[in-house]
Design a protein around this motif. Structure first.
Motif, PDB file in Angstrom:
ATOM      1  N   ASP A   1      31.384  76.821 -71.285  1.00  0.00           N
ATOM      2  CA  ASP A   1      30.752  78.117 -71.548  1.00  0.00           C
ATOM      3  C   ASP A   1      29.235  77.945 -71.649  1.00  0.00           C
ATOM      4  O   ASP A   1      28.718  76.836 -71.756  1.00  0.00           O
ATOM      5  CB  ASP A   1      31.331  78.779 -72.797  1.00  0.00           C
ATOM      6  CG  ASP A   1      31.083  77.981 -74.077  1.00  0.00           C
ATOM      7  OD1 ASP A   1      30.073  77.261 -74.159  1.00  0.00           O
ATOM      8  OD2 ASP A   1      31.895  78.104 -75.005  1.00  0.00           O
ATOM      9  N   ASP A   2      28.519  79.045 -71.601  1.00  0.00           N
ATOM     10  CA  ASP A   2      27.050  79.015 -71.572  1.00  0.00           C
ATOM     11  C   ASP A   2      26.445  78.342 -72.803  1.00  0.00           C
ATOM     12  O   ASP A   2      25.454  77.621 -72.702  1.00  0.00           O
ATOM     13  CB  ASP A   2      26.491  80.434 -71.434  1.00  0.00           C
ATOM     14  CG  ASP A   2      26.787  81.040 -70.071  1.00  0.00           C
ATOM     15  OD1 ASP A   2      27.104  80.286 -69.137  1.00  0.00           O
ATOM     16  OD2 ASP A   2      26.692  82.276 -69.953  1.00  0.00           O
ATOM     17  N   ALA A   3      27.030  78.573 -73.956  1.00  0.00           N
ATOM     18  CA  ALA A   3      26.492  77.982 -75.190  1.00  0.00           C
ATOM     19  C   ALA A   3      26.563  76.460 -75.134  1.00  0.00           C
ATOM     20  O   ALA A   3      25.619  75.767 -75.546  1.00  0.00           O
ATOM     21  CB  ALA A   3      27.251  78.511 -76.398  1.00  0.00           C
ATOM     22  N   LEU A   4      27.660  75.928 -74.607  1.00  0.00           N
ATOM     23  CA  LEU A   4      27.807  74.477 -74.504  1.00  0.00           C
ATOM     24  C   LEU A   4      26.814  73.901 -73.493  1.00  0.00           C
ATOM     25  O   LEU A   4      26.171  72.878 -73.752  1.00  0.00           O
ATOM     26  CB  LEU A   4      29.240  74.114 -74.110  1.00  0.00           C
ATOM     27  CG  LEU A   4      29.546  72.620 -73.984  1.00  0.00           C
ATOM     28  CD1 LEU A   4      29.209  71.878 -75.265  1.00  0.00           C
ATOM     29  CD2 LEU A   4      30.999  72.420 -73.600  1.00  0.00           C
TER      30      LEU A   4
ATOM     31  N   ASP B   1      23.914  75.162 -72.657  1.00  0.00           N
ATOM     32  CA  ASP B   1      22.591  75.221 -73.286  1.00  0.00           C
ATOM     33  C   ASP B   1      22.398  74.088 -74.288  1.00  0.00           C
ATOM     34  O   ASP B   1      21.340  73.459 -74.342  1.00  0.00           O
ATOM     35  CB  ASP B   1      22.388  76.567 -73.981  1.00  0.00           C
ATOM     36  CG  ASP B   1      22.234  77.714 -73.002  1.00  0.00           C
ATOM     37  OD1 ASP B   1      21.981  77.455 -71.799  1.00  0.00           O
ATOM     38  OD2 ASP B   1      22.369  78.881 -73.434  1.00  0.00           O
ATOM     39  N   ASP B   2      23.421  73.819 -75.085  1.00  0.00           N
ATOM     40  CA  ASP B   2      23.332  72.768 -76.090  1.00  0.00           C
ATOM     41  C   ASP B   2      23.170  71.396 -75.438  1.00  0.00           C
ATOM     42  O   ASP B   2      22.345  70.589 -75.863  1.00  0.00           O
ATOM     43  CB  ASP B   2      24.564  72.786 -76.995  1.00  0.00           C
ATOM     44  CG  ASP B   2      24.442  71.761 -78.115  1.00  0.00           C
ATOM     45  OD1 ASP B   2      23.436  71.815 -78.862  1.00  0.00           O
ATOM     46  OD2 ASP B   2      25.333  70.896 -78.212  1.00  0.00           O
ATOM     47  N   VAL B   3      23.943  71.140 -74.395  1.00  0.00           N
ATOM     48  CA  VAL B   3      23.855  69.858 -73.694  1.00  0.00           C
ATOM     49  C   VAL B   3      22.470  69.704 -73.062  1.00  0.00           C
ATOM     50  O   VAL B   3      21.842  68.651 -73.161  1.00  0.00           O
ATOM     51  CB  VAL B   3      24.970  69.729 -72.634  1.00  0.00           C
ATOM     52  CG1 VAL B   3      24.709  68.549 -71.706  1.00  0.00           C
ATOM     53  CG2 VAL B   3      26.332  69.574 -73.302  1.00  0.00           C
ATOM     54  N   ALA B   4      21.962  70.763 -72.430  1.00  0.00           N
ATOM     55  CA  ALA B   4      20.635  70.699 -71.809  1.00  0.00           C
ATOM     56  C   ALA B   4      19.566  70.418 -72.856  1.00  0.00           C
ATOM     57  O   ALA B   4      18.652  69.612 -72.636  1.00  0.00           O
ATOM     58  CB  ALA B   4      20.345  71.998 -71.073  1.00  0.00           C
ATOM     59  N   GLU B   5      19.678  71.061 -74.007  1.00  0.00           N
ATOM     60  CA  GLU B   5      18.692  70.853 -75.065  1.00  0.00           C
ATOM     61  C   GLU B   5      18.759  69.423 -75.598  1.00  0.00           C
ATOM     62  O   GLU B   5      17.733  68.777 -75.787  1.00  0.00           O
ATOM     63  CB  GLU B   5      18.924  71.855 -76.201  1.00  0.00           C
ATOM     64  CG  GLU B   5      17.809  71.840 -77.217  1.00  0.00           C
ATOM     65  CD  GLU B   5      17.956  72.963 -78.233  1.00  0.00           C
ATOM     66  OE1 GLU B   5      17.483  72.758 -79.355  1.00  0.00           O
ATOM     67  OE2 GLU B   5      18.530  74.022 -77.906  1.00  0.00           O
TER      68      GLU B   5
END
Length: 113
Positions: free
Chosen positions: A27-30, A32-36
């Motif tokens: 999902d998008d939240a995951l 985003d978290d991995v990219a960060e």
């Protein structure tokens, strides 16, 4: 090179942290978290080397054209334009332009001369 590959794998493994548990997309939240996490774990030495500049095809063409001893080519005596043995543009368009953009390839091959 091997050291960089190992370092990249290490960074990705650390950022992902075993959270991708299926063959479906995250999902998008995951994401985003991995990219960060990945961005925060980078060091200056992890930066990829700058890409090599693309070849200058005009420069190459001018060099080849300048290397041909045109003055030594015998005159055929025929009137009109020279008919080449090969049409490199017609050969290259299907192998490059048409693959990148089929409509562009068709347009280039059917353009009036």
């Amino acid at each position: 090179m091997v050291r960089r590959i190992r370092r990249r794998r290490e960074l990705v493994d650390r950022a992902i942290g075993g959270r991708f548990e299926s063959w479906t997309g995250p999902d998008d939240a995951l994401v985003d978290d991995v990219a960060e996490r990945l961005a925060h774990s980078l060091r200056p030495e992890d930066k990829a080397p700058p890409p090599e500049p693309p070849p200058d095809h005009l420069e190459r063409w001018l060099a080849v054209r300048g290397s041909v001893p045109w003055q030594q080519v015998p005159d055929s005596g025929a009137d009109g334009p020279v008919v080449p043995y090969r049409d490199r543009a017609a050969e290259d368009i299907p192998r490059f332009d048409a693959i990148v953009d089929p409509a562009r390839g068709r347009g280039l091959l059917t353009a009036p001369v």
